[in-house]
Design an enzyme around this catalytic site. Structure first.
Site, PDB file in Angstrom:
ATOM      1  N   TYR A 219       0.841  -1.210   0.000  1.00 51.08           N
ATOM      2  CA  TYR A 219       0.000   0.000   0.000  1.00 51.08           C
ATOM      3  C   TYR A 219       0.873   1.256   0.000  1.00 51.08           C
ATOM      4  O   TYR A 219       0.640   2.187  -0.778  1.00 51.08           O
ATOM      5  CB  TYR A 219      -0.895  -0.055   1.236  1.00 51.08           C
ATOM      6  CG  TYR A 219      -1.711   1.188   1.503  1.00 51.08           C
ATOM      7  CD1 TYR A 219      -2.922   1.412   0.853  1.00 51.08           C
ATOM      8  CD2 TYR A 219      -1.288   2.132   2.444  1.00 51.08           C
ATOM      9  CE1 TYR A 219      -3.676   2.549   1.127  1.00 51.08           C
ATOM     10  CE2 TYR A 219      -2.034   3.266   2.726  1.00 51.08           C
ATOM     11  CZ  TYR A 219      -3.227   3.475   2.067  1.00 51.08           C
ATOM     12  OH  TYR A 219      -3.975   4.588   2.333  1.00 51.08           O
TER      13      TYR A 219
ATOM     14  N   LYS B 295       1.231   4.514  -2.741  1.00 47.45           N
ATOM     15  CA  LYS B 295       1.045   5.931  -2.416  1.00 47.45           C
ATOM     16  C   LYS B 295       2.280   6.736  -2.814  1.00 47.45           C
ATOM     17  O   LYS B 295       2.162   7.879  -3.264  1.00 47.45           O
ATOM     18  CB  LYS B 295       0.717   6.085  -0.925  1.00 47.45           C
ATOM     19  CG  LYS B 295      -0.620   5.438  -0.543  1.00 47.45           C
ATOM     20  CD  LYS B 295      -1.777   5.997  -1.351  1.00 47.45           C
ATOM     21  CE  LYS B 295      -3.128   5.447  -0.975  1.00 47.45           C
ATOM     22  NZ  LYS B 295      -4.231   6.026  -1.767  1.00 47.45           N
TER      23      LYS B 295
HETATM   24  N1  LIG Z   1      -8.391   6.357   6.253  1.00 40.42           N
HETATM   25  C1  LIG Z   1      -7.132   6.729   6.369  1.00 40.42           C
HETATM   26  O1  LIG Z   1      -6.551   6.728   7.454  1.00 40.42           O
HETATM   27  C2  LIG Z   1      -6.377   7.181   5.148  1.00 40.42           C
HETATM   28  C3  LIG Z   1      -5.118   7.776   5.340  1.00 40.42           C
HETATM   29  C4  LIG Z   1      -4.399   8.213   4.237  1.00 40.42           C
HETATM   30  C5  LIG Z   1      -4.911   8.039   2.966  1.00 40.42           C
HETATM   31  N2  LIG Z   1      -6.149   7.447   2.804  1.00 40.42           N
HETATM   32  C6  LIG Z   1      -6.629   7.276   1.436  1.00 40.42           C
HETATM   33  O2  LIG Z   1      -7.875   7.937   1.308  1.00 40.42           O
HETATM   34  C7  LIG Z   1      -8.657   7.260   0.319  1.00 40.42           C
HETATM   35  C8  LIG Z   1     -10.008   6.904   0.878  1.00 40.42           C
HETATM   36  O3  LIG Z   1      -9.801   6.074   1.986  1.00 40.42           O
HETATM   37  P1  LIG Z   1     -10.949   5.706   3.026  1.00 40.42           P
HETATM   38  O4  LIG Z   1     -10.295   5.604   4.331  1.00 40.42           O
HETATM   39  O5  LIG Z   1     -12.112   6.587   2.834  1.00 40.42           O
HETATM   40  O6  LIG Z   1     -11.232   4.211   2.545  1.00 40.42           O
HETATM   41  P2  LIG Z   1     -12.545   3.444   2.122  1.00 40.42           P
HETATM   42  O7  LIG Z   1     -12.171   2.005   2.066  1.00 40.42           O
HETATM   43  O8  LIG Z   1     -13.704   3.885   2.944  1.00 40.42           O
HETATM   44  O9  LIG Z   1     -12.757   4.000   0.637  1.00 40.42           O
HETATM   45  C9  LIG Z   1     -12.163   3.438  -0.499  1.00 40.42           C
HETATM   46  C10 LIG Z   1     -13.243   3.297  -1.554  1.00 40.42           C
HETATM   47  O10 LIG Z   1     -12.665   2.756  -2.744  1.00 40.42           O
HETATM   48  C11 LIG Z   1     -13.597   1.861  -3.299  1.00 40.42           C
HETATM   49  N3  LIG Z   1     -12.944   0.893  -4.191  1.00 40.42           N
HETATM   50  C12 LIG Z   1     -12.094  -0.097  -3.818  1.00 40.42           C
HETATM   51  N4  LIG Z   1     -11.773  -0.832  -4.907  1.00 40.42           N
HETATM   52  C13 LIG Z   1     -12.412  -0.279  -5.971  1.00 40.42           C
HETATM   53  C14 LIG Z   1     -12.474  -0.603  -7.367  1.00 40.42           C
HETATM   54  N5  LIG Z   1     -11.824  -1.666  -7.873  1.00 40.42           N
HETATM   55  N6  LIG Z   1     -13.235   0.156  -8.175  1.00 40.42           N
HETATM   56  C15 LIG Z   1     -13.937   1.217  -7.667  1.00 40.42           C
HETATM   57  N7  LIG Z   1     -13.913   1.560  -6.365  1.00 40.42           N
HETATM   58  C16 LIG Z   1     -13.161   0.822  -5.521  1.00 40.42           C
HETATM   59  C17 LIG Z   1     -14.225   1.181  -2.092  1.00 40.42           C
HETATM   60  O11 LIG Z   1     -15.456   0.553  -2.413  1.00 40.42           O
HETATM   61  C18 LIG Z   1     -14.358   2.330  -1.101  1.00 40.42           C
HETATM   62  O12 LIG Z   1     -15.625   2.960  -1.171  1.00 40.42           O
HETATM   63  C19 LIG Z   1      -7.816   6.052  -0.118  1.00 40.42           C
HETATM   64  O13 LIG Z   1      -7.060   6.387  -1.268  1.00 40.42           O
HETATM   65  C20 LIG Z   1      -6.887   5.845   1.055  1.00 40.42           C
HETATM   66  O14 LIG Z   1      -5.718   5.180   0.677  1.00 40.42           O
HETATM   67  C21 LIG Z   1      -6.877   7.018   3.863  1.00 40.42           C
END
Ligand SMILES: NC(=O)c1ccc[n+]([C@@H]2O[C@H](COP(=O)([O-])OP(=O)(O)OC[C@H]3O[C@@H](n4cnc5c(N)ncnc54)[C@H](O)[C@@H]3O)[C@@H](O)[C@H]2O)c1
Length: 262
Positions: free
Chosen positions: A157, A161
């Site tokens: 992961y 990023k």
């Molecule tokens: N939550 C955290 O702590 C955090 C920290 C840093 C970065 N992020 C990044 O923020 C973004 C959102 O994260 P989140 O925490 O809301 O996660 P989340 O899992 O709630 O959201 C990710 C979304 O991507 C969708 N997804 C996954 N595979 C897919 C595919 N093949 N086609 C279409 N959609 C797909 C999922 O259904 C989900 O709704 C991500 O890029 C994550 O890496 C999150």
């Protein structure tokens, strides 16, 4: 409702579930944008669209697996047909398998790159030709502090990023002269289902949660809306001289030093 994105059409991937993507889609719509809500989960896409419309905004449901190039092409076409050419793209969808490198299966390695990096490539390549024609556009990749710092147990992961931060720099250089700005946002830990899923796999989830809170100098993890605010800025014309940047939204995590313990 204010109007910082009035007249713009935005595509937000991973905007199903109650995570950051939905917060971004809702904020964009509240600022006047027409929003394509793209996610693999049909019921969650419908819920995001319902919330936006209930609040008086405009949204289009796009149920799409980002691993499928034809499905991505169809989604971009549908959004253009419904609301007009796309001004803003947020490549937010991601998956997060855990594990150090030798614990990561080849399937997990390929799967995380297929969504997080290849998905961002597929979406971007579909929208860039029309952005070039119109001489404007804003593409924002969702990176993470894990692409900048070594955080344990999420090797593949983290590599995706870092790839998105590199891609931001390359794309911003290629397209700056043509009016397309490309930036990334790197959140620290944010309170979303992705965090809850990760904690659920830990030996002591409550203790790990406390550690996450304490790890951030601000003393807590962030909220989806606190990340969405930065996306509004990067999507809007307020950021017209900002390209190639990687904005941290991490409560000070990425600049914190450690005091030696005695
Ligand atoms: N939550 C955290 O702590 C955090 C920290 C840093 C970065 N992020 C990044 O923020 C973004 C959102 O994260 P989140 O925490 O809301 O996660 P989340 O899992 O709630 O959201 C990710 C979304 O991507 C969708 N997804 C996954 N595979 C897919 C595919 N093949 N086609 C279409 N959609 C797909 C999922 O259904 C989900 O709704 C991500 O890029 C994550 O890496 C999150």
């Amino acid at each position: 409702m204010s109007e910082r994105l009035q007249g713009k059409v935005a595509l937000v991937t991973g905007a199903g579930g109650p995570g950051i993507g939905r917060a971004i889609a809702r904020r964009f719509a509240a600022e006047g944008a027409a929003v394509g809500v793209l996610d693999i989960r049909a019921d969650e896409v419908a819920e995001t669209v319902r919330q936006i419309e209930e609040a008086g905004g405009r949204a289009l449901a796009l149920v799409c697996d980002l691993r499928d190039p034809q499905a991505v092409r169809d989604s971009v076409r549908q959004l253009g047909e419904r609301f007009g050419p796309i001004d803003v793209v947020v490549n937010n969808a991601a998956v997060m398998p855990s594990g150090t490198l030798h614990e990561t299966s080849l399937e997990d390695w390929d799967a995380v790159f297929a969504v997080n990096v290849r998905g961002a490539y597929l979406v971007s390549r579909e929208v860039i030709p029309s952005m070039l024609e119109r001489g404007k556009g804003s593409i924002i990749h969702m990176a993470s502090v894990t692409g900048m710092l070594g955080l344990p147990g999420i090797a593949a992961y983290s590599a995706t990023k870092a790839a998105l931060i590199g891609l931001t720099r390359a794309m911003s250089t290629d397209y700056a002269r043509y009016g397309i700005r490309v930036n990334s946002v790197s959140p620290g830990t944010i309170d979303t289902p992705m965090l809850h899923d990760f904690l659920a796999k830990q030996r002591d989830p409550a203790q790990r949660r406390r550690e996450f809170d304490e790890m951030h100098p601000i003393g807590r993890v962030g909220l989806p809306d606190e990340v969405a605010n930065v996306f509004v800025f990067l999507a809007s014309d307020e950021s017209s001289f900002v390209t190639g940047a990687n904005y941290t939204v991490d409560g000070g995590l990425s600049v914190k030093g450690e005091q030696p313990q005695d």
